[in-house]
Design a protein around this motif. Sequence first.
Motif, PDB file in Angstrom:
ATOM      1  N   ALA A 264      13.864 -60.933  34.844  1.00  0.00           N
ATOM      2  CA  ALA A 264      14.302 -61.796  33.742  1.00  0.00           C
ATOM      3  C   ALA A 264      13.398 -63.009  33.601  1.00  0.00           C
ATOM      4  O   ALA A 264      13.014 -63.393  32.484  1.00  0.00           O
ATOM      5  CB  ALA A 264      15.745 -62.238  33.972  1.00  0.00           C
ATOM      6  N   MET A 265      13.031 -63.610  34.708  1.00  0.00           N
ATOM      7  CA  MET A 265      12.169 -64.788  34.651  1.00  0.00           C
ATOM      8  C   MET A 265      10.769 -64.414  34.164  1.00  0.00           C
ATOM      9  O   MET A 265      10.153 -65.139  33.364  1.00  0.00           O
ATOM     10  CB  MET A 265      12.084 -65.433  36.034  1.00  0.00           C
ATOM     11  N   THR A 266      10.263 -63.271  34.621  1.00  0.00           N
ATOM     12  CA  THR A 266       8.939 -62.814  34.192  1.00  0.00           C
ATOM     13  C   THR A 266       8.904 -62.586  32.687  1.00  0.00           C
ATOM     14  O   THR A 266       7.986 -63.041  31.990  1.00  0.00           O
ATOM     15  CB  THR A 266       8.561 -61.515  34.921  1.00  0.00           C
ATOM     16  N   LEU A 267       9.895 -61.885  32.173  1.00  0.00           N
ATOM     17  CA  LEU A 267       9.951 -61.604  30.738  1.00  0.00           C
ATOM     18  C   LEU A 267      10.142 -62.883  29.925  1.00  0.00           C
ATOM     19  O   LEU A 267       9.577 -63.025  28.836  1.00  0.00           O
ATOM     20  CB  LEU A 267      11.081 -60.617  30.447  1.00  0.00           C
ATOM     21  N   TRP A 268      10.944 -63.813  30.462  1.00  0.00           N
ATOM     22  CA  TRP A 268      11.162 -65.063  29.742  1.00  0.00           C
ATOM     23  C   TRP A 268       9.862 -65.853  29.592  1.00  0.00           C
ATOM     24  O   TRP A 268       9.569 -66.400  28.522  1.00  0.00           O
ATOM     25  CB  TRP A 268      12.214 -65.904  30.459  1.00  0.00           C
ATOM     26  N   ILE A 269       9.086 -65.908  30.658  1.00  0.00           N
ATOM     27  CA  ILE A 269       7.811 -66.636  30.608  1.00  0.00           C
ATOM     28  C   ILE A 269       6.873 -65.976  29.593  1.00  0.00           C
ATOM     29  O   ILE A 269       6.178 -66.657  28.825  1.00  0.00           O
ATOM     30  CB  ILE A 269       7.160 -66.683  32.001  1.00  0.00           C
ATOM     31  N   ILE A 270       6.845 -64.648  29.580  1.00  0.00           N
ATOM     32  CA  ILE A 270       5.994 -63.933  28.623  1.00  0.00           C
ATOM     33  C   ILE A 270       6.414 -64.245  27.194  1.00  0.00           C
ATOM     34  O   ILE A 270       5.573 -64.492  26.318  1.00  0.00           O
ATOM     35  CB  ILE A 270       6.054 -62.411  28.884  1.00  0.00           C
ATOM     36  N   LEU A 271       7.728 -64.277  26.953  1.00  0.00           N
ATOM     37  CA  LEU A 271       8.229 -64.517  25.602  1.00  0.00           C
ATOM     38  C   LEU A 271       8.017 -65.961  25.155  1.00  0.00           C
ATOM     39  O   LEU A 271       7.537 -66.217  24.049  1.00  0.00           O
ATOM     40  CB  LEU A 271       9.717 -64.156  25.528  1.00  0.00           C
ATOM     41  N   ILE A 272       8.368 -66.920  26.010  1.00  0.00           N
ATOM     42  CA  ILE A 272       8.317 -68.318  25.600  1.00  0.00           C
ATOM     43  C   ILE A 272       6.888 -68.815  25.422  1.00  0.00           C
ATOM     44  O   ILE A 272       6.611 -69.705  24.625  1.00  0.00           O
ATOM     45  CB  ILE A 272       9.092 -69.210  26.604  1.00  0.00           C
ATOM     46  N   HIS A 273       5.947 -68.216  26.168  1.00  0.00           N
ATOM     47  CA  HIS A 273       4.543 -68.625  26.048  1.00  0.00           C
ATOM     48  C   HIS A 273       3.733 -67.656  25.188  1.00  0.00           C
ATOM     49  O   HIS A 273       2.505 -67.784  25.106  1.00  0.00           O
ATOM     50  CB  HIS A 273       3.916 -68.757  27.435  1.00  0.00           C
ATOM     51  N   ARG A 274       4.404 -66.672  24.614  1.00  0.00           N
ATOM     52  CA  ARG A 274       3.773 -65.714  23.701  1.00  0.00           C
ATOM     53  C   ARG A 274       2.556 -65.042  24.320  1.00  0.00           C
ATOM     54  O   ARG A 274       1.445 -65.026  23.766  1.00  0.00           O
ATOM     55  CB  ARG A 274       3.373 -66.426  22.395  1.00  0.00           C
ATOM     56  N   LEU A 275       2.775 -64.469  25.481  1.00  0.00           N
ATOM     57  CA  LEU A 275       1.687 -63.834  26.215  1.00  0.00           C
ATOM     58  C   LEU A 275       1.532 -62.357  25.874  1.00  0.00           C
ATOM     59  O   LEU A 275       0.580 -61.727  26.327  1.00  0.00           O
ATOM     60  CB  LEU A 275       1.920 -63.985  27.726  1.00  0.00           C
ATOM     61  N   TRP A 276       2.481 -61.809  25.131  1.00  0.00           N
ATOM     62  CA  TRP A 276       2.449 -60.376  24.824  1.00  0.00           C
ATOM     63  C   TRP A 276       1.453 -60.095  23.700  1.00  0.00           C
ATOM     64  O   TRP A 276       1.488 -60.716  22.652  1.00  0.00           O
ATOM     65  CB  TRP A 276       3.840 -59.902  24.416  1.00  0.00           C
ATOM     66  N   GLU A 277       0.542 -59.157  23.938  1.00  0.00           N
ATOM     67  CA  GLU A 277      -0.456 -58.785  22.936  1.00  0.00           C
ATOM     68  C   GLU A 277       0.178 -57.912  21.861  1.00  0.00           C
ATOM     69  O   GLU A 277       0.814 -56.901  22.178  1.00  0.00           O
ATOM     70  CB  GLU A 277      -1.612 -58.021  23.605  1.00  0.00           C
ATOM     71  N   ARG A 278      -0.008 -58.292  20.613  1.00  0.00           N
ATOM     72  CA  ARG A 278       0.494 -57.510  19.495  1.00  0.00           C
ATOM     73  C   ARG A 278      -0.647 -56.713  18.856  1.00  0.00           C
ATOM     74  O   ARG A 278      -1.810 -56.943  19.160  1.00  0.00           O
ATOM     75  CB  ARG A 278       1.138 -58.440  18.471  1.00  0.00           C
TER      76      ARG A 278
END
Length: 402
Positions: A264-278
Amino acid sequence: MSETTRYIGLITAPGYPNEIGARLREELPSLLEYYVKEEIDWKIDYIEDPLIGGGAESKEILEATKKKKEEKEWDYAICLTDIPLFIEKRMIVAEANEDENIALISMPSFGSTLMIRRLRESIMQLVNEMYYGSSDEARERSAERIESKRSKHKDVDVDDSKNLMTNKFFGWLSPIKREAPDDREEDYMDVRFIVGRGGSISIRLMGGMVRANRPWNMFPAFLKILTIAFATGSYALVFPTLWLLSEHYTILRMCLLTIFSVIAMTLWIILIHRLWERKRDQSNDYTRKLYNATTFLTLLITVCIYYVMLFCLFLVGVFVFIPMGMLEEQLTSDPGLINYFYIAWIAASVSTVIGALGTALEDEDVVLNATYGYRQRQRHEQLKKKKENEEDEDKEKESLSK
């Protein structure tokens, strides 16, 4: 410049490759003298260049390496890039142009193990290719020299005298193949080392990319979250709720709670900092998935380090805050030291979920720089600005000449 002196320039990306370059500068001269040519005094120089890895194609990187070689007046130049390179879904390990005496090595292609050793052997192989040539006759001459010395140096594991890049174990697990393309479209290089298609390629590549990201260096950015989580959990320790949970929770339930809190913490950091490549960020679907998987694994390792640190803090905290007598009054069974362990474990999981969610990392740049997509976008922007500045300078020169 002396005829018996050869200068080799190592061009590295910032961060981990740069650290490797500093170490190789000390180790390579004696090895090159031993395995390539004794009569030559080998000098190693290395520089950091964040722009040279901006191209996603090996041809672009070799061209940039050539320019840097001419600028620095080196005899040989080798680029150590942290960017994964592909050709027809095959992973490029290294390429060399013997006429220009330039080469590149894609560090993620080595995976996460024996990085220094494999880089050292690869550089020696590439220098051999450039010094002796890539023809069969030239390779035979080089092989004879290496064969005569194969048992005399412990720093190099030479299983194939014509190919220093592999040993028995790694050669069997994911063999590196040497090829000399005849295609005119690939006349920018004379020899290429690749790893063919296979199920282990993605795992090997992600291991190398995660190591290049150095997840342990991201931990300072978690200090703010660590402080908030520990403060939240410490407040909860004085109430008997966690004490009672420690008596009724099974090991399986606590393991599931740990997994849930870390993911949950890992996914939250990815989402809040927009680290996911689109898709709009990365046109190549395979590269996009590779970058996202690497980002997730990098952050997962960092969060695991954070979780262990938080657990250790709570383990000290339960001994300080909770007297054994009060614990005996609240629990139905006879408590022991194992209850302190369980309470700290539950507190670490619960505080990770409650205290960390909704909190941004203290140093966002540290996290962003640990993702391949962000680094590549930054490099492209810097390259674009550099080209624009060069064009402006050229226009200014033309106007002055008129």
